[in-house]
Design an enzyme around this catalytic site. Structure first.
Site, PDB file in Angstrom:
ATOM      1  CD  GLU A   1     -23.964  40.919   5.931  1.00  0.00           C
ATOM      2  OE1 GLU A   1     -25.041  40.710   5.341  1.00  0.00           O
ATOM      3  OE2 GLU A   1     -23.536  42.067   6.163  1.00  0.00           O
TER       4      GLU A   1
ATOM      5  CD  GLU B   1     -24.389  37.789  -3.207  1.00  0.00           C
ATOM      6  OE1 GLU B   1     -24.699  38.835  -2.597  1.00  0.00           O
ATOM      7  OE2 GLU B   1     -25.206  37.128  -3.883  1.00  0.00           O
TER       8      GLU B   1
HETATM    9 ZN   LIG Z   1     -25.283  44.262   2.149  1.00  0.00          ZN
END
Ligand SMILES: [Zn+2]
Length: 225
Positions: A65, A138
């Site tokens: 995401e 990330e």
């Molecule tokens: Zn997050």
């Protein structure tokens, strides 16, 4: 109203409770479902949601995401999401991971701005760059401040989840849900358990995108006037 030849109308009804005309379309080639809710709300809302059931608590769906919003085929900038936050006229802009799905909703009261947001989000979801650097940034990576310092884990989601797992309320919620549904996807930590996150590999991460981020697995919604 003429229907785009790539779609067929499956259902058409008015829903008084939300003052909307609801039309459900199906993309003939992929089976993608598109729900249109026409009403007089000044916001124009778009959302694309995918079923993303994880196999473990590595936070794979959550890391994905974050990562799809780090550059795509048409928008190969480092952080399109941050650019939109700064520069667009959005009234809502976010993305969220659930235990069973991942949602990408945007809204704007300006039609031109709205279509731009839709374009950036659709390109991010279906054509992200997903580089190994993005995964490390990330997800997780090792960091060494100096030669005699200890090797530590870092990463945006890793750090975020370390924060979540330091809150007693979140730990209680997580453990309760896991205990209630031990043998299902709801018995996993969809956000990622910091002790499991470093088990995730770049190859698994890429495969997860290929498997679930496809129009045939997508539910799209448009809302507004
Ligand atoms: Zn997050």
């Amino acid at each position: 109203m003429s229907i785009h030849p790539a779609f067929e109308l499956v259902r058409d009804e008015s829903i008084a409770e939300i003052n909307s005309q609801a039309q459900l379309f199906r993309h003939k080639k992929t089976g993608a479902e598109v729900l249109s809710l026409v009403n007089d709300d000044e916001n124009k809302v778009f959302g694309v949601t995918l079923k993303t059931p994880p196999d473990d608590s590595t936070g794979i769906a959550h890391i994905l995401e974050h990562s799809v919003l780090c550059g795509s085929r048409k928008y190969p900038v480092k952080k399109p999401f941050v650019e939109l936050l700064k520069g667009s006229m959005h009234t809502f802009l976010n993305a969220m991971t659930f235990p069973d799905k991942t949602a990408y909703p945007v809204a704007s009261a300006n039609l031109k701005d709205f279509y731009n947001l839709v374009d950036v989000y659709l390109d991010a979801v279906f054509f992200p760059l997903l580089t190994e650097d993005t995964f490390a940034q990330e997800g997780w990576h090792y960091e060494l401040d100096s030669l005699d310092a200890p090797l530590v884990y870092k990463g945006v989601v890793f750090n975020e989840m370390k924060g979540v797992f330091s809150s007693p309320d979140s730990v209680m919620h997580d453990q309760t849900q896991r205990a209630l549904y031990p043998d299902t996807i709801y018995g996993l930590s969809s956000g990622g358990d910091p002790k499991d996150i470093p088990a995730l590999t770049y190859e698994q991460f890429k495969r997860f995108h290929t498997k679930f981020y496809h129009p045939s697995n997508a539910r799209v919604v448009f809302f507004g006037r």
